[in-house]
Scaffold this motif. Structure first.
Motif, PDB file in Angstrom:
ATOM      1  N   TRP A   1       0.840  -1.195   0.000  1.00 37.14           N
ATOM      2  CA  TRP A   1       0.000   0.000   0.000  1.00 37.14           C
ATOM      3  C   TRP A   1       0.878   1.248   0.000  1.00 37.14           C
ATOM      4  CZ3 TRP A   1      -0.069   4.192   3.119  1.00 37.14           C
ATOM      5  CH2 TRP A   1      -1.097   5.110   2.905  1.00 37.14           C
ATOM      6  N   ALA A   2       1.901   1.272   0.863  1.00 41.37           N
ATOM      7  CA  ALA A   2       2.775   2.441   0.971  1.00 41.37           C
ATOM      8  C   ALA A   2       3.524   2.692  -0.329  1.00 41.37           C
ATOM      9  CB  ALA A   2       3.757   2.257   2.130  1.00 41.37           C
ATOM     10  N   VAL A   3       4.027   1.648  -0.951  1.00 38.41           N
ATOM     11  CA  VAL A   3       4.756   1.803  -2.216  1.00 38.41           C
ATOM     12  C   VAL A   3       3.797   2.278  -3.314  1.00 38.41           C
ATOM     13  CG1 VAL A   3       6.013   0.549  -4.028  1.00 38.41           C
ATOM     14  CG2 VAL A   3       6.570   0.163  -1.607  1.00 38.41           C
ATOM     15  N   GLY A   4       2.628   1.681  -3.401  1.00 38.85           N
ATOM     16  CA  GLY A   4       1.649   2.099  -4.405  1.00 38.85           C
ATOM     17  C   GLY A   4       1.190   3.531  -4.215  1.00 38.85           C
ATOM     18  N   THR A   5       0.948   3.915  -2.970  1.00 34.38           N
ATOM     19  CA  THR A   5       0.546   5.293  -2.676  1.00 34.38           C
ATOM     20  C   THR A   5       1.669   6.255  -3.018  1.00 34.38           C
ATOM     21  OG1 THR A   5      -1.000   4.552  -0.967  1.00 34.38           O
ATOM     22  CG2 THR A   5      -0.261   6.849  -0.847  1.00 34.38           C
ATOM     23  N   SER A   6       2.900   5.870  -2.688  1.00 35.50           N
ATOM     24  CA  SER A   6       4.055   6.704  -3.028  1.00 35.50           C
ATOM     25  C   SER A   6       4.133   6.922  -4.536  1.00 35.50           C
ATOM     26  CB  SER A   6       5.347   6.053  -2.535  1.00 35.50           C
ATOM     27  OG  SER A   6       5.339   5.941  -1.126  1.00 35.50           O
ATOM     28  N   ARG A   7       3.958   5.855  -5.270  1.00 30.03           N
ATOM     29  CA  ARG A   7       3.985   5.943  -6.737  1.00 30.03           C
ATOM     30  C   ARG A   7       2.859   6.870  -7.216  1.00 30.03           C
ATOM     31  NH1 ARG A   7       4.130   0.815  -7.631  1.00 30.03           N
ATOM     32  NH2 ARG A   7       6.385   0.695  -7.828  1.00 30.03           N
ATOM     33  N   ASP A   8       1.652   6.673  -6.684  1.00 33.17           N
ATOM     34  CA  ASP A   8       0.504   7.497  -7.084  1.00 33.17           C
ATOM     35  C   ASP A   8       0.721   8.974  -6.781  1.00 33.17           C
ATOM     36  OD1 ASP A   8      -0.746   5.154  -7.894  1.00 33.17           O
ATOM     37  OD2 ASP A   8      -2.092   5.073  -6.142  1.00 33.17           O
ATOM     38  N   LEU A   9       1.491   9.273  -5.728  1.00 33.40           N
ATOM     39  CA  LEU A   9       1.748  10.661  -5.335  1.00 33.40           C
ATOM     40  C   LEU A   9       2.983  11.242  -6.021  1.00 33.40           C
ATOM     41  CD1 LEU A   9       0.845  10.399  -1.543  1.00 33.40           C
ATOM     42  CD2 LEU A   9      -0.487  11.497  -3.368  1.00 33.40           C
ATOM     43  N   GLY A  10       3.549  10.503  -6.975  1.00 36.53           N
ATOM     44  CA  GLY A  10       4.646  11.013  -7.772  1.00 36.53           C
ATOM     45  C   GLY A  10       6.024  10.848  -7.157  1.00 36.53           C
ATOM     46  N   CYS A  11       6.142   9.993  -6.173  1.00 36.34           N
ATOM     47  CA  CYS A  11       7.457   9.778  -5.556  1.00 36.34           C
ATOM     48  C   CYS A  11       8.346   8.965  -6.486  1.00 36.34           C
ATOM     49  CB  CYS A  11       7.312   9.044  -4.223  1.00 36.34           C
ATOM     50  SG  CYS A  11       6.430  10.002  -2.975  1.00 36.34           S
ATOM     51  N   HIS A  12       9.642   9.253  -6.424  1.00 37.99           N
ATOM     52  CA  HIS A  12      10.630   8.542  -7.235  1.00 37.99           C
ATOM     53  C   HIS A  12      11.417   7.539  -6.412  1.00 37.99           C
ATOM     54  CE1 HIS A  12      10.628  11.462 -10.767  1.00 37.99           C
ATOM     55  NE2 HIS A  12       9.685  11.859  -9.949  1.00 37.99           N
ATOM     56  N   LEU A  13      11.281   7.612  -5.081  1.00 40.79           N
ATOM     57  CA  LEU A  13      12.051   6.767  -4.187  1.00 40.79           C
ATOM     58  C   LEU A  13      11.254   6.545  -2.907  1.00 40.79           C
ATOM     59  CD1 LEU A  13      14.998   5.585  -3.627  1.00 40.79           C
ATOM     60  CD2 LEU A  13      15.389   7.740  -2.419  1.00 40.79           C
ATOM     61  N   VAL A  14      11.286   5.321  -2.412  1.00 45.18           N
ATOM     62  CA  VAL A  14      10.691   4.996  -1.117  1.00 45.18           C
ATOM     63  C   VAL A  14      11.835   4.549  -0.222  1.00 45.18           C
ATOM     64  CG1 VAL A  14       9.072   3.535   0.140  1.00 45.18           C
ATOM     65  CG2 VAL A  14       8.552   4.213  -2.202  1.00 45.18           C
ATOM     66  N   GLN A  15      11.905   5.115   0.962  1.00 43.02           N
ATOM     67  CA  GLN A  15      12.967   4.723   1.881  1.00 43.02           C
ATOM     68  C   GLN A  15      12.388   4.435   3.257  1.00 43.02           C
ATOM     69  OE1 GLN A  15      15.293   8.268   1.204  1.00 43.02           O
ATOM     70  NE2 GLN A  15      14.702   9.130   3.173  1.00 43.02           N
TER      71      GLN A  15
END
Length: 150
Positions: free
Chosen positions: A106-120
């Motif tokens: 969920w966190a990775v998908g939401t990050s992607r949806d919000l335009g993030c380029h990196l999840v840490q």
């Protein structure tokens, strides 16, 4: 199809979240489930910040997991936005059920949806089970983290 629902946390979820935060050797030293006032104040700050997403995983009406996702706009990496996953917890009797993986997805998908380029994320050096969990999900231990208590 999973029977797990991931939704925004509410003030009513705070006791369950804090109980999960306190339910390990590290959390037992730094959390105070008997005094919810500071957690409710923190919840108000999180709720009023559009870059903060405190969520819970619910199964059969019971909170069984949580995490906080923070969105950080930045200049590095050509102005990339990144996200930070914090305070991931799954209730003791739900570990190994796949719920933690669903929360991270969920966190990775939401990050992607919000335009993030990196999840840490960071994980205490003593949490070796958590390290294996994150590596199975595709995270790499690419950096050394540092903290300074204030």
């Amino acid at each position: 199809m999973t029977d797990l629902a991931i939704r925004n946390a509410t003030p009513d979820d705070i006791p369950a979240i804090v109980a999960m935060l306190a339910d390990d050797p590290l959390g037992a030293l730094r959390e105070s489930p008997d005094d919810l006032a500071p957690y409710l104040a923190a919840f108000d700050r999180l709720e009023n910040d559009p870059n903060q997403h405190l969520v819970v995983a619910v199964r059969d009406g019971r909170v069984i997991g949580t995490l906080q996702l923070t969105i950080i706009p930045g200049l590095s990496r050509k102005g990339a936005t990144r996200s930070v996953i914090e305070a991931v917890r799954v209730h003791r009797d739900e570990r190994g059920s796949g719920s933690g993986g669903e929360l991270i997805e969920w966190a990775v998908g939401t990050s992607r949806d919000l335009g993030c380029h990196l999840v840490q994320l960071t994980s205490d050096k003593t949490r070796t089970d958590a390290h294996r969990f994150y590596e199975r999900l595709g995270f790499t231990a690419s950096h050394e983290g540092f903290k300074l208590s204030l």
